[in-house]
Each structure stands twice: as structure tokens, then as C-alpha cells.
Design a protein around this motif. Structure first.
Motif, PDB file in Angstrom:
ATOM      1  N   ILE A 112       1.388  -3.948   3.842  1.00 10.97           N
ATOM      2  CA  ILE A 112       2.596  -3.142   4.049  1.00 10.97           C
ATOM      3  C   ILE A 112       2.318  -1.742   3.519  1.00 10.97           C
ATOM      4  O   ILE A 112       2.260  -1.512   2.310  1.00 10.97           O
ATOM      5  CB  ILE A 112       3.814  -3.778   3.360  1.00 10.97           C
ATOM      6  CG1 ILE A 112       4.022  -5.208   3.881  1.00 10.97           C
ATOM      7  CG2 ILE A 112       5.071  -2.917   3.599  1.00 10.97           C
ATOM      8  CD1 ILE A 112       5.151  -5.967   3.213  1.00 10.97           C
ATOM      9  N   LEU A 113       2.109  -0.823   4.459  1.00 12.40           N
ATOM     10  CA  LEU A 113       1.869   0.596   4.137  1.00 12.40           C
ATOM     11  C   LEU A 113       3.242   1.247   3.962  1.00 12.40           C
ATOM     12  O   LEU A 113       4.137   1.027   4.786  1.00 12.40           O
ATOM     13  CB  LEU A 113       1.102   1.229   5.296  1.00 12.40           C
ATOM     14  CG  LEU A 113       0.838   2.734   5.257  1.00 12.40           C
ATOM     15  CD1 LEU A 113      -0.088   3.098   4.089  1.00 12.40           C
ATOM     16  CD2 LEU A 113       0.195   3.185   6.580  1.00 12.40           C
ATOM     17  N   MET A 114       3.411   2.042   2.900  1.00 15.02           N
ATOM     18  CA  MET A 114       4.765   2.578   2.648  1.00 15.02           C
ATOM     19  C   MET A 114       4.732   4.026   2.177  1.00 15.02           C
ATOM     20  O   MET A 114       3.871   4.436   1.393  1.00 15.02           O
ATOM     21  CB  MET A 114       5.500   1.699   1.639  1.00 15.02           C
ATOM     22  CG  MET A 114       4.813   1.573   0.303  1.00 15.02           C
ATOM     23  SD  MET A 114       5.622   0.338  -0.746  1.00 15.02           S
ATOM     24  CE  MET A 114       4.740  -1.118  -0.224  1.00 15.02           C
ATOM     25  N   ALA A 173       0.831  -1.210   0.000  1.00 12.00           N
ATOM     26  CA  ALA A 173       0.000   0.000   0.000  1.00 12.00           C
ATOM     27  C   ALA A 173       0.864   1.257   0.000  1.00 12.00           C
ATOM     28  O   ALA A 173       1.161   1.806   1.068  1.00 12.00           O
ATOM     29  CB  ALA A 173      -0.943  -0.027   1.200  1.00 12.00           C
ATOM     30  N   PRO A 174       1.284   1.710  -1.199  1.00 13.01           N
ATOM     31  CA  PRO A 174       2.058   2.947  -1.258  1.00 13.01           C
ATOM     32  C   PRO A 174       1.170   4.183  -1.110  1.00 13.01           C
ATOM     33  O   PRO A 174       0.078   4.239  -1.684  1.00 13.01           O
ATOM     34  CB  PRO A 174       2.680   2.906  -2.671  1.00 13.01           C
ATOM     35  CG  PRO A 174       1.723   2.084  -3.481  1.00 13.01           C
ATOM     36  CD  PRO A 174       1.113   1.082  -2.523  1.00 13.01           C
ATOM     37  N   ARG A 179       1.792  -3.073   8.621  1.00 13.31           N
ATOM     38  CA  ARG A 179       3.172  -2.707   8.975  1.00 13.31           C
ATOM     39  C   ARG A 179       3.506  -1.466   8.163  1.00 13.31           C
ATOM     40  O   ARG A 179       3.214  -1.419   6.967  1.00 13.31           O
ATOM     41  CB  ARG A 179       4.132  -3.850   8.586  1.00 13.31           C
ATOM     42  CG  ARG A 179       3.816  -5.148   9.328  1.00 13.31           C
ATOM     43  CD  ARG A 179       3.995  -6.360   8.454  1.00 13.31           C
ATOM     44  NE  ARG A 179       3.460  -7.544   9.147  1.00 13.31           N
ATOM     45  CZ  ARG A 179       4.167  -8.615   9.444  1.00 13.31           C
ATOM     46  NH1 ARG A 179       5.427  -8.697   9.064  1.00 13.31           N
ATOM     47  NH2 ARG A 179       3.615  -9.625  10.084  1.00 13.31           N
ATOM     48  N   PHE A 180       4.121  -0.473   8.793  1.00 15.70           N
ATOM     49  CA  PHE A 180       4.439   0.773   8.087  1.00 15.70           C
ATOM     50  C   PHE A 180       5.939   0.833   7.812  1.00 15.70           C
ATOM     51  O   PHE A 180       6.747   0.674   8.737  1.00 15.70           O
ATOM     52  CB  PHE A 180       3.994   1.989   8.900  1.00 15.70           C
ATOM     53  CG  PHE A 180       4.345   3.294   8.249  1.00 15.70           C
ATOM     54  CD1 PHE A 180       3.803   3.644   7.017  1.00 15.70           C
ATOM     55  CD2 PHE A 180       5.234   4.173   8.849  1.00 15.70           C
ATOM     56  CE1 PHE A 180       4.131   4.841   6.396  1.00 15.70           C
ATOM     57  CE2 PHE A 180       5.574   5.382   8.243  1.00 15.70           C
ATOM     58  CZ  PHE A 180       5.019   5.707   7.005  1.00 15.70           C
ATOM     59  N   VAL A 181       6.290   1.074   6.553  1.00 17.32           N
ATOM     60  CA  VAL A 181       7.691   1.171   6.157  1.00 17.32           C
ATOM     61  C   VAL A 181       7.979   2.580   5.652  1.00 17.32           C
ATOM     62  O   VAL A 181       7.265   3.089   4.781  1.00 17.32           O
ATOM     63  CB  VAL A 181       8.015   0.177   5.018  1.00 17.32           C
ATOM     64  CG1 VAL A 181       9.446   0.358   4.539  1.00 17.32           C
ATOM     65  CG2 VAL A 181       7.800  -1.251   5.492  1.00 17.32           C
TER      66      VAL A 181
END
Ligand SMILES: O=P(O)(O)OC[C@H]1O[C@H](OP(=O)(O)OP(=O)(O)O)[C@H](O)[C@@H]1O
Ligand SMILES: O=c1cc[nH]c(=O)[nH]1
Ligand SMILES: [Mg+2]
Length: 211
Positions: free
Chosen positions: A130-132, A77-78, A158-160
Motif C-alpha cells: 500500500i503506497l501512500m 509504503a509512505p 495499491r495507491f492511497v
């Protein structure tokens, strides 16, 4: 290194590449390439604890129980625009992942996140998401992104990011204490315009050459 739900990826390759990206004269082409490379390295770290299941396979020699990733396909998830810079690197590791596009921009006066686009798989309740976004500054954009994903049922987010300001970490953890953070560095502070110091400037503009 881990500070209460914040994982700082201190791998020398990540740290070296991040230093290259901070340099003000680095070209758009190079900035984009390195962001992509770091995306892959951070993707490796953020997936480190994904559950495995044993599956029956046959090698050319014998049958065996072999470990494979359990559960449904992950969702990447950008947050537009700059989050897209991580995407190719992450997809190289997780080529079957689903993608959720989250369109947010930061109002330059209020620093609030303004939503302009959201398209995600219908039900995220049983997918790791995966949030980015490279930059965690005030935290408003990341908070809004996580809330949009939760509204679609996401429970394992999870946030990157690449760079985090202490202010952004505090805000994000107060609104989303259940979402762990992976970052390559925690910088000093925000300046009066909400930019990370020392930071790397405006990630979206540097990546797309729009300034
Ligand atoms: O933590 P915050 O204070 O919300 O700041 C971080 C946000 O700011 C930047 O996006 P920007 O709004 O500049 O949009 P862009 O990526 O389209 O340039 C960055 O990519 C984050 O999304
Ligand atoms: O330092 C910052 C803060 C927000 N967004 C950016 O791109 N850079
Ligand atoms: Mg920008």
C-alpha cells in the motif's frame, strides 16, 4: 464511487474529516490527528478485497474453519514526509505490516520528484504493498514511488491518497495502469505552482508545522 481504477471514498466520515483538514486555520495538531483518522478509514477501504483462507481454530465451544488473511504480511509504503501521516491509522488496522520508507521531495522549480531515501523489505514480489501519500498533484512523486517498489519486485501495489488532481491521475495511470488508486476526493486542477485547487495547501508543512 469508482472511475476506471480510481476509487473515491465517499463515506460521510471521510468527507467530513477532509473538509475539516482543508480549513486554512486548522491547527497542526488537529490536521495531524485527522489525517491519521482518515488513514485508518482509507486503510479499511483499500484492504476490502484482500484474500482470505480458512484456518482450523478452536473456540471455547468447538473446532471450526475460520477465515484469516491469506499470504505474507502486507507492506505499508509512505512517501516522506506527508505519507507518514497515514501510517499510524493504517498500522492500527494492520499492526504486523512491514514498512517501506520512500524519501522523495518535489523540486519547487521543475516539480520533478527527487529521491533521497529508500528502505524496503528485500523482496516485495509476494506482498501486497500500500503506497501512500496524501497529495497526488502532478503525479511525479507517486509515479517515482511506484517505480521504486516495482524495482523491488512489487506486483500488487495499491495507491492511497487524500486528494487527487485530474492531472496527477492521468499521469499516474499512464505510467502505472496496473496500480489502482483510492482517494477521498478528486479536485479541480493544479495552479501555476503545481498545487491542488482548492486543495488544502502543503500537506507536509501543515502536518509538521514547518511553515
Ligand atoms: O504529485 P506531485 O506533484 O509529485 O506532488 C505531491 C508531493 O508533494 C508533496 O511532497 P513534498 O515534495 O512537498 O515533500 P514533503 O512531503 O517532504 O513536504 C506531497 O506530500 C507529495 O509527495
Ligand atoms: O497541493 C499540493 C501539491 C503538492 N503537495 C502538497 O503538499 N500540496
Ligand atoms: Mg511539502
Amino acid at each position: 464511487m469508482s472511475i476506471s481504477n480510481v476509487n473515491v471514498v465517499v463515506h460521510p466520515l471521510v468527507q467530513h474529516k477532509l473538509s475539516l483538514m482543508r480549513e486554512k486555520d486548522r491547527s497542526t495538531k488537529s490536521f495531524r490527528e485527522i489525517l491519521n483518522e482518515i488513514g485508518m478509514l482509507l486503510g479499511y477501504e483499500v484492504t476490502r478485497d484482500l484474500p482470505l483462507e480458512l484456518v482450523e481454530i478452536e473456540t471455547p465451544i468447538a473446532a471450526m474453519q475460520a477465515p484469516k488473511i491469506a499470504g505474507k504480511k502486507l507492506t505499508l509504503a509512505p512517501i516522506l514526509r506527508a505519507g507518514v501521516g497515514f501510517l499510524d491509522g493504517m498500522l492500527a488496522l494492520m499492526p504486523s505490516a512491514r514498512i517501506a520508507h520512500i524519501g522523495l521531495y518535489r523540486d519547487p522549480e521543475t516539480l520533478q520528484a527527487v529521491e533521497y531515501y529508500f528502505k524496503a523489505p528485500q523482496d516485495l514480489s509476494d506482498r501486497t504493498v500500500i503506497l501512500m501519500d496524501p497529495m497526488l498533484a502532478t503525479g511525479n512523486s507517486a509515479c517515482a514511488g511506484a517505480s521504486l517498489l516495482k524495482a523491488r519486485g512489487a506486483r500488487d501495489i495499491r495507491f492511497v491518497c487524500l486528494l487527487a488532481a485530474p492531472e496527477g491521475i492521468a499521469k499516474f495511470q499512464s505510467e502505472h495502469p496496473d496500480v489502482p488508486i483510492w482517494t477521498a476526493a478528486i479536485d479541480e486542477r493544479l495552479n501555476d505552482h503545481g498545487y491542488i485547487v482548492p486543495g488544502l495547501g502543503d500537506a507536509g508543512d501543515r502536518m509538521f508545522g514547518t511553515k
